[in-house]
Design a protein around this motif. Structure first.
Motif, short mmCIF file in Angstrom:
data_model
loop_
_atom_site.label_atom_id
_atom_site.label_comp_id
_atom_site.label_asym_id
_atom_site.label_seq_id
_atom_site.Cartn_x
_atom_site.Cartn_y
_atom_site.Cartn_z
N MET A 130 1.03 4.11 -2.93
CA MET A 130 0.65 5.49 -2.61
C MET A 130 1.82 6.47 -2.70
SD MET A 130 -2.54 5.47 -2.23
CE MET A 130 -2.67 7.16 -1.68
N LYS A 153 1.56 10.05 -4.11
CA LYS A 153 0.16 10.36 -4.39
C LYS A 153 -0.48 10.96 -3.14
CE LYS A 153 -0.32 6.54 -7.62
NZ LYS A 153 -0.98 5.28 -7.88
N THR A 154 -1.51 11.73 -3.36
CA THR A 154 -2.27 12.29 -2.24
C THR A 154 -3.18 11.20 -1.69
OG1 THR A 154 -2.28 14.44 -3.32
CG2 THR A 154 -3.89 14.09 -1.57
N PRO A 155 -3.13 10.95 -0.38
CA PRO A 155 -3.98 9.91 0.19
C PRO A 155 -5.46 10.27 0.05
CG PRO A 155 -2.79 11.07 1.93
CD PRO A 155 -2.32 11.60 0.63
N ASP A 189 -10.40 8.07 7.11
CA ASP A 189 -9.48 7.41 8.02
C ASP A 189 -9.74 5.91 7.94
OD1 ASP A 189 -7.57 7.05 9.98
OD2 ASP A 189 -8.98 7.35 11.61
N ARG A 243 0.84 -1.20 0.00
CA ARG A 243 0.00 0.00 0.00
C ARG A 243 0.88 1.25 0.00
NH1 ARG A 243 -3.85 -0.34 4.60
NH2 ARG A 243 -2.11 0.40 5.82
N GLU A 244 1.95 1.24 0.80
CA GLU A 244 2.86 2.39 0.84
C GLU A 244 3.54 2.60 -0.51
OE1 GLU A 244 5.43 1.53 4.15
OE2 GLU A 244 3.87 2.00 5.62
#
Length: 91
Positions: free
Chosen positions: A79, A82-84, A88, A75-76
């Motif tokens: 991303m 990139k903007t998350p 939450d 996932r890291e």
């Protein structure tokens, strides 16, 4: 002179990953296929993402943590730069 017997590697126990719950069923992913088991057969506290031994349905804590780390790292990487998304969440 005696010859040593070649030690066989330990046989791994079949495992599946708890994918989701559907009503009273637990859906496991085993070798890329979906397998269902009654939810009541799982240990208390079992949750999505847990790796379970298929013979006993016990959670393999080491394999579960390893899988969670792999997912987190993937996932890291996905991303990176990139903007998350808003909101939450945690896997």
């Amino acid at each position: 002179m005696k010859t040593k017997k070649k030690q066989q590697p330990p046989r791994s126990r079949p495992q599946g990953t708890l994918d989701r719950f559907e009503d009273k069923l637990a859906v496991l992913i085993v070798d890329g296929r979906q397998v269902t088991r009654p939810r009541e057969e799982l240990p208390p506290g079992a949750r999505e993402g847990d790796v379970l031994y298929l013979d006993t349905l016990e959670v393999d804590a080491v394999a579960t943590e390893r899988l969670r780390n792999e997912v987190r790292e993937a996932r890291e990487r996905a991303m990176k730069g990139k903007t998350p998304p808003p909101g939450d969440f945690d896997l």
